[in-house]
Structure formats: structure tokens, C-alpha cells
Write a protein that holds these residues in place. Sequence first.
Motif, PDB file in Angstrom:
ATOM      1  N   CYS A 153       0.832  -1.214   0.000  1.00 34.07           N
ATOM      2  CA  CYS A 153       0.000   0.000   0.000  1.00 34.07           C
ATOM      3  C   CYS A 153       0.863   1.260   0.000  1.00 34.07           C
ATOM      4  CB  CYS A 153      -0.943  -0.002   1.201  1.00 34.07           C
ATOM      5  SG  CYS A 153      -2.245  -1.255   1.110  1.00 34.07           S
ATOM      6  N   ARG A 159      -3.790  -2.913  -5.114  1.00 33.83           N
ATOM      7  CA  ARG A 159      -4.440  -4.064  -5.746  1.00 33.83           C
ATOM      8  C   ARG A 159      -3.708  -5.362  -5.421  1.00 33.83           C
ATOM      9  NH1 ARG A 159      -9.242  -2.096  -6.181  1.00 33.83           N
ATOM     10  NH2 ARG A 159      -9.317  -0.134  -7.332  1.00 33.83           N
ATOM     11  N   LEU A 187      -6.803   1.856   0.159  1.00 36.57           N
ATOM     12  CA  LEU A 187      -7.813   2.224  -0.843  1.00 36.57           C
ATOM     13  C   LEU A 187      -8.184   3.704  -0.755  1.00 36.57           C
ATOM     14  CD1 LEU A 187     -10.116  -0.921  -0.582  1.00 36.57           C
ATOM     15  CD2 LEU A 187      -8.922  -0.179  -2.654  1.00 36.57           C
ATOM     16  N   CYS A 188      -8.360   4.205   0.459  1.00 34.05           N
ATOM     17  CA  CYS A 188      -8.706   5.625   0.636  1.00 34.05           C
ATOM     18  C   CYS A 188      -7.587   6.533   0.138  1.00 34.05           C
ATOM     19  CB  CYS A 188      -9.018   5.908   2.105  1.00 34.05           C
ATOM     20  SG  CYS A 188     -10.598   5.231   2.658  1.00 34.05           S
ATOM     21  N   GLY A 191      -7.687   7.248  -3.412  1.00 32.57           N
ATOM     22  CA  GLY A 191      -8.910   7.898  -3.855  1.00 32.57           C
ATOM     23  C   GLY A 191     -10.081   6.964  -4.081  1.00 32.57           C
ATOM     24  N   GLU A 192      -9.940   5.724  -3.620  1.00 29.69           N
ATOM     25  CA  GLU A 192     -11.000   4.724  -3.805  1.00 29.69           C
ATOM     26  C   GLU A 192     -11.826   4.587  -2.526  1.00 29.69           C
ATOM     27  OE1 GLU A 192     -11.865   3.051  -6.442  1.00 29.69           O
ATOM     28  OE2 GLU A 192     -10.242   3.486  -7.847  1.00 29.69           O
ATOM     29  N   THR A 193     -12.441   5.697  -2.106  1.00 29.00           N
ATOM     30  CA  THR A 193     -13.204   5.687  -0.853  1.00 29.00           C
ATOM     31  C   THR A 193     -14.401   4.751  -0.931  1.00 29.00           C
ATOM     32  OG1 THR A 193     -12.577   8.025  -0.652  1.00 29.00           O
ATOM     33  CG2 THR A 193     -14.167   7.180   0.937  1.00 29.00           C
ATOM     34  N   ARG A 194     -15.084   4.729  -2.072  1.00 27.45           N
ATOM     35  CA  ARG A 194     -16.249   3.850  -2.238  1.00 27.45           C
ATOM     36  C   ARG A 194     -15.838   2.381  -2.154  1.00 27.45           C
ATOM     37  NH1 ARG A 194     -20.680   6.921  -1.324  1.00 27.45           N
ATOM     38  NH2 ARG A 194     -20.370   8.957  -2.280  1.00 27.45           N
ATOM     39  N   SER A 195     -14.693   2.054  -2.746  1.00 30.05           N
ATOM     40  CA  SER A 195     -14.192   0.675  -2.681  1.00 30.05           C
ATOM     41  C   SER A 195     -13.843   0.295  -1.245  1.00 30.05           C
ATOM     42  CB  SER A 195     -12.955   0.514  -3.571  1.00 30.05           C
ATOM     43  OG  SER A 195     -13.274   0.774  -4.916  1.00 30.05           O
ATOM     44  N   GLN A 198     -17.003  -0.515   0.454  1.00 31.19           N
ATOM     45  CA  GLN A 198     -17.460  -1.845   0.030  1.00 31.19           C
ATOM     46  C   GLN A 198     -16.712  -2.949   0.778  1.00 31.19           C
ATOM     47  OE1 GLN A 198     -17.103  -2.028  -4.238  1.00 31.19           O
ATOM     48  NE2 GLN A 198     -18.685  -0.473  -4.577  1.00 31.19           N
ATOM     49  N   SER A 221     -11.613  10.173   4.696  1.00 34.51           N
ATOM     50  CA  SER A 221     -11.497  10.218   3.236  1.00 34.51           C
ATOM     51  C   SER A 221     -12.716  10.890   2.606  1.00 34.51           C
ATOM     52  CB  SER A 221     -11.327   8.801   2.690  1.00 34.51           C
ATOM     53  OG  SER A 221     -10.966   8.820   1.333  1.00 34.51           O
ATOM     54  N   ASP A 225     -12.911  14.425   0.469  1.00 32.12           N
ATOM     55  CA  ASP A 225     -13.562  14.454  -0.849  1.00 32.12           C
ATOM     56  C   ASP A 225     -14.750  15.417  -0.880  1.00 32.12           C
ATOM     57  OD1 ASP A 225     -11.822  12.505  -1.716  1.00 32.12           O
ATOM     58  OD2 ASP A 225     -13.199  10.843  -1.347  1.00 32.12           O
TER      59      ASP A 225
END
Length: 477
Positions: A153, A159, A187-188, A191-195, A198, A221, A225
Motif C-alpha cells: 500500500c 491491488r 484504498l482511501c 482515492g478509492e473511498t467507495r471501494s 465496500q 477520506s 472528498d
Amino acid sequence: MMLSLSVSKLLTLTRYAFSLSSIPNFLPISSSNTFLLSFSSHSRFNSNHINNVDDAVSSFHRMLSMNPTPSIVQFTKILGSLVKMNHYPTAISLSHQLEFNGIKPNIVTFNILINCYCHLGQMNFSFSILGKILKMGFQEDTITLNTLMKGLCLNNKVREALHIHDHVVAKGFQLDQVSYGILINGLCKMGETRSALQLLRRIDGKLANADVVMYNIIIDSFCKDKSINDAYELYSEMIAKRISPSVITFSNLIYGFCFVSQLKEAFGLFHEMVLKNINPDVCTFTILVDSLCKEGKVKEAMNVLAMMMKKGVKPSVVTYSSLIDGYCLVNQVNKAIKIFNTMVHKGVVPDVQCYNIIINGLCKNKMVEEAMNLFKEMHNKMIVPNVVTYTTLIDGLCKLGKISYAWELVDEMHLIGLQVDVITYNCLLHALCKKNHLDQAIALVKKMKDQDIQPNMFTYNILIDGLCKGGRLKNAK
């Protein structure tokens, strides 16, 4: 051999490391337990006595010359102390000496080495240590996997960290809350806050129980945003699930509301946290002070400072810097100076950012001589000025028509290795155009290009305006 860490290569290496045919019995014990068990033996070495890297290295070599040689636990403590001081290459170098002297590492030693390589961005070596752990018959634990995932990370390979998670979970290994905090944070950060949300939904109550740390990361996060409604919904969800919010939860939300200029809601949360017996810290108060100052409400900001001090929370250099900036914004530079002097009197050391704020305030009020005195004070106090400091002073001098003094500062920047940027040159260009030194202005733009500094829209606007006012319309076109 460099490891690209593509998905296929990562899974190949992971298959090797975890032996698909016969997966070892993992020990899903907590991070703290591993270190406590490893460091619990009676020791001739006390890591608390190590104050710097030289102490650590000399203690290591002294222990290495002992007969009999101390256990690996004692050496590992020293490596751990070096990691705390961020001296990762030194820790790696000393570990090689252990190997050379035939001292067998333990799982904690290996975990420390993985951590070192991760922080140095050398993930290929981190994975080679994982292979070595299994080759020597050790049982890797959650710390090993957490360190590897955190390293991925840190090196923008979130990923790949998720692939490791999926692989080990599929093989029956249970990760802990720290593991999921690492993945959610990774992930945050990309920029993948939604992921991240999830993933929280996926694991909660199944793979691990969601905790306040995970919620705090996602709330923070969302706030950054400007998705403050989503952040507040998560906070409400925490309360419904009886997960107690922390001072960090409230500070993040207060920041979020301030960020979208909803100060009323921010103060509402502030009072709510006090009612819940959660004490605001210096960060919470500073967020409110800074937001009020940015709105020009310096008097209200001073009231927050008074409340802060009444509660026994000491203001930081950031708190004072916000107040100084606030007074400068409302053109009360004398009060800004008073705050600056109060801060110094109270033993809070101003940093380069704080000096930049007060110097900028002075320059905008044409008090350039006072600004230069503070600049000299920075040198005397061994606080290194940066490009912002120099550019602010250069701009102040140029606006007073003292271009020769401004050029002296430019020369000083070159001398100490600071990169003069387009903003610095624009200040000089504006001064040259104002004095109708148009040939020098054109030459300066050429010099910028020769130094690979790309002129921006402001550069051309300044030059075109100067040429038009100087009657050189052909050049302007």
C-alpha cells in the motif's frame, strides 16, 4: 532480480511462499502478542538506553563481541530501535552481520527486515524474506502478512495487497482488524473511498468486526472528498452499532464541515463530543481556529483559543500560525506580530511555515524591512527558508521598487540550491514591466525558458500588459 509485482508474478510468488500443496498452520495471533512473547525474556540489554543510531550500532557490536553471544532476541531489540528511528538501511546492514556471524534470526527479526525493505520501496526483497521464513521452517503470523500488505500500500500497489488478502483468506487464514485497517487505508489513499466502504461492508461481522479505526479512515477520506453527508451517515451508523466514536472521529467530521464552510454544523459536533465526555485535543481546536480565521472571524477564533487553554490544551505552532494568518487576512498585522511574539514567549518554536505567514503579512503591508529582520532571525535560529520565503520577500522588495535587492535574494537561492520557480520570476517580471524596463523583461522570459521553467498565463499577461503600456504593440502581439 527486480520484481514487477504484476498480478501473475505476485500470485506465483505467493503460491511459492504459502506452499499451495501443504499450507503451514498459521498462527493467527495479534501483533502485540508476537512482540511481547519475543521480548519477554530477561535481558542484558535495555532498548530504552538507546538514544540515537550511534548508540544502537555500538551496542550491537559490543554484544556481537561477547562470549557467549547474547540471544537473537537481544539483537532484534536493537534492530527494532533502529526502525523506530527510521534508520532502515542500518538495520538491514546489521542483520547481514548477524547472518555472517552465524546467529540465526527469528520470526520477529524477519518481520523487522520485511518492514525495512517495505519502507525503502524494495518490495522484491520483502517477498524474498517471506520465502526465507518458510524455507527456514518458521510459521509466519499476521504481522508478516500485515507488514507486506502495508508495504504494498505504501508503494502504491494496493491491488496487489488485496490479492494477497484474497489468497490467504481463501486458504483459511483469518486476518485481523489491523489487516483490514491497512487495506481500507490503502484504498482511501488512492482515492478509492467507495471501494474502501465496500470492503468494510464485505468483512463486517464475517471476516472481522469493523472497528472505530476503519470507520475513522473512511470518514476522513469522505471529508477530504467533500462528501460530508456520506461521512456523517457513517458516523450515524457507528452510533447505531454501538461503536464508540473517538476524538479522531469528531475531529475528522469537524474538519469536513469546516472544509465545506458549514461552521454551524462543525460547532454542533464540537458540543456533541463534549457532551459525550470526549475531550477535544489540539487538532480539534486548531481545525476550528483555522476555519474561523479563514472566514475572517478572528475574534471568535481567539475565543476558541481561550477555551482551549482553559481546558489545559496547549496550542501548537499550527494553532498560532492560523491566528497569525487570520490577523494578516483582516489587515491587522500588528496583532499578528503580537500573537507571534506571544507564541515565542510561551516556548512554542515557530517553523518555516509560521515565518512564511508572518513575512507574507508584513510584505503585503509594505513592512518589508520588518520582514527582512524576521528572515535574518530565521537564519540565526537555523530555520532554513524555502522557496515560498524567498519568493514572498522578492515580491515585497519588487513592489517597493527595490529590484536590485530582490536579485540578490535570487542569487542567494541559486547559491543554496533552491529552485527558482515561475512564481518567483513573475514577481521580478512584473517589477521590470512596471519600471518600463521592457528589454530586460523580454530577456528574463527568455532566461526562464533557457532554464526549462515554462512561463504560465500570468507570465504572458504581465509581459503583454507591460509591452502595451510601453507602446510596443507589435511585441505584445
